[in-house]
Scaffold this motif. Structure first.
Motif, PDB file in Angstrom:
ATOM      1  N   ASN A   8       0.840  -1.198   0.000  1.00  0.00           N
ATOM      2  CA  ASN A   8       0.000   0.000   0.000  1.00  0.00           C
ATOM      3  C   ASN A   8       0.879   1.254   0.000  1.00  0.00           C
ATOM      4  OD1 ASN A   8       0.836   0.467   2.663  1.00  0.00           O
ATOM      5  ND2 ASN A   8      -0.991  -0.449   3.533  1.00  0.00           N
ATOM      6  N   GLU A   9       0.258   2.411   0.111  1.00  0.00           N
ATOM      7  CA  GLU A   9       0.988   3.675   0.040  1.00  0.00           C
ATOM      8  C   GLU A   9       1.988   3.859   1.178  1.00  0.00           C
ATOM      9  OE1 GLU A   9      -1.484   7.168   0.724  1.00  0.00           O
ATOM     10  OE2 GLU A   9      -2.989   5.870   1.629  1.00  0.00           O
ATOM     11  N   PHE A  10       1.858   3.087   2.259  1.00  0.00           N
ATOM     12  CA  PHE A  10       2.781   3.178   3.397  1.00  0.00           C
ATOM     13  C   PHE A  10       3.880   2.123   3.323  1.00  0.00           C
ATOM     14  CE2 PHE A  10      -1.454   4.558   4.863  1.00  0.00           C
ATOM     15  CZ  PHE A  10      -1.173   5.905   5.039  1.00  0.00           C
ATOM     16  N   TRP A  81     -10.649   1.342  -0.441  1.00  0.00           N
ATOM     17  CA  TRP A  81      -9.382   0.743  -0.008  1.00  0.00           C
ATOM     18  C   TRP A  81      -8.808  -0.156  -1.098  1.00  0.00           C
ATOM     19  CZ3 TRP A  81      -9.189  -4.677   1.135  1.00  0.00           C
ATOM     20  CH2 TRP A  81      -7.946  -5.119   1.576  1.00  0.00           C
ATOM     21  N   LEU A  82      -9.671  -0.902  -1.776  1.00  0.00           N
ATOM     22  CA  LEU A  82      -9.212  -1.864  -2.771  1.00  0.00           C
ATOM     23  C   LEU A  82      -8.665  -1.196  -4.028  1.00  0.00           C
ATOM     24  CD1 LEU A  82      -8.970  -4.871  -2.917  1.00  0.00           C
ATOM     25  CD2 LEU A  82     -11.220  -4.988  -3.976  1.00  0.00           C
ATOM     26  N   ARG A  83      -8.983   0.060  -4.240  1.00  0.00           N
ATOM     27  CA  ARG A  83      -8.439   0.766  -5.411  1.00  0.00           C
ATOM     28  C   ARG A  83      -6.918   0.840  -5.362  1.00  0.00           C
ATOM     29  NH1 ARG A  83     -13.105   5.097  -5.443  1.00  0.00           N
ATOM     30  NH2 ARG A  83     -14.551   3.993  -6.801  1.00  0.00           N
ATOM     31  N   PHE A  87      -3.701   0.424  -8.413  1.00  0.00           N
ATOM     32  CA  PHE A  87      -2.649   1.409  -8.673  1.00  0.00           C
ATOM     33  C   PHE A  87      -1.254   0.874  -8.356  1.00  0.00           C
ATOM     34  CE2 PHE A  87      -6.209   4.489  -7.518  1.00  0.00           C
ATOM     35  CZ  PHE A  87      -6.640   4.549  -8.829  1.00  0.00           C
ATOM     36  N   SER A  88      -1.175  -0.266  -7.666  1.00  0.00           N
ATOM     37  CA  SER A  88       0.117  -0.804  -7.260  1.00  0.00           C
ATOM     38  C   SER A  88       0.834  -1.453  -8.446  1.00  0.00           C
ATOM     39  CB  SER A  88      -0.072  -1.845  -6.148  1.00  0.00           C
ATOM     40  OG  SER A  88       1.184  -2.412  -5.814  1.00  0.00           O
ATOM     41  N   VAL A 102       2.205 -10.879 -10.494  1.00  0.00           N
ATOM     42  CA  VAL A 102       1.243 -10.698 -11.582  1.00  0.00           C
ATOM     43  C   VAL A 102       1.238  -9.235 -12.010  1.00  0.00           C
ATOM     44  CG1 VAL A 102      -0.239 -12.618 -10.866  1.00  0.00           C
ATOM     45  CG2 VAL A 102      -0.725 -10.320 -10.031  1.00  0.00           C
ATOM     46  N   ALA A 103       0.709  -9.009 -13.207  1.00  0.00           N
ATOM     47  CA  ALA A 103       0.512  -7.651 -13.721  1.00  0.00           C
ATOM     48  C   ALA A 103      -0.980  -7.466 -13.959  1.00  0.00           C
ATOM     49  CB  ALA A 103       1.293  -7.455 -15.012  1.00  0.00           C
TER      50      ALA A 103
END
Length: 137
Positions: A8-10, A81-83, A87-88, A102-103
């Motif tokens: 995640n972003e953190f 949250w799942l978005r 974006f990852s 995976v991509a």
């Protein structure tokens, strides 16, 4: 179901399992050229007719495997949250105890068709293994 893991972003790992139906599809991309029955690139003076030479010869085969997973119904908070998964750039799926890269190729959501009454959302995610199968010679 398909269990996804991503940072995640953190920089902390998050996990979510898409519990509804998942599908897998295979495709093959082929490149080929045409050749004659006579091998004109020979170094000998005799040029013979060889019926065992292929007319159509494939020089490149790529196997393309893609998969689709469907989430169960999500609340607004779960959908938001799942978005982060979409974006990852560092996503894995869990197969047994293995984590396979995976991509994500696309993500679709059914949401807010009627903002007054619809409170749940559903995602469909399409992804492919980061390491595709290699063709045989």
């Amino acid at each position: 179901g398909v269990r996804f893991a991503w940072k995640n972003e953190f920089g902390v790992w998050d996990y979510y399992t898409f519990t509804l139906q998942s599908d897998s599809t295979f495709g093959v991309t082929r490149e080929e050229f045409e050749q004659t029955f006579v091998n004109y690139s020979t170094t000998s003076t005799a040029v013979s007719y060889d019926k065992s030479r292929r007319g159509s010869r494939q020089f490149y085969n790529a196997l393309n495997n893609s998969k689709t997973a469907n989430s169960n119904w999500l609340t607004q908070a779960e959908a938001d949250w799942l978005r982060e998964l979409f974006f990852s750039a560092n996503v894995y799926i869990q197969v047994g105890t293995d984590m396979l890269p995976v991509a994500i190729t696309s993500a679709n959501v059914v949401e807010k068709t009627n903002p007054r009454t619809q409170k749940n959302f559903q995602y469909t995610i399409e992804f492919k293994p980061a390491n595709q199968l290699r063709p045989r010679e």
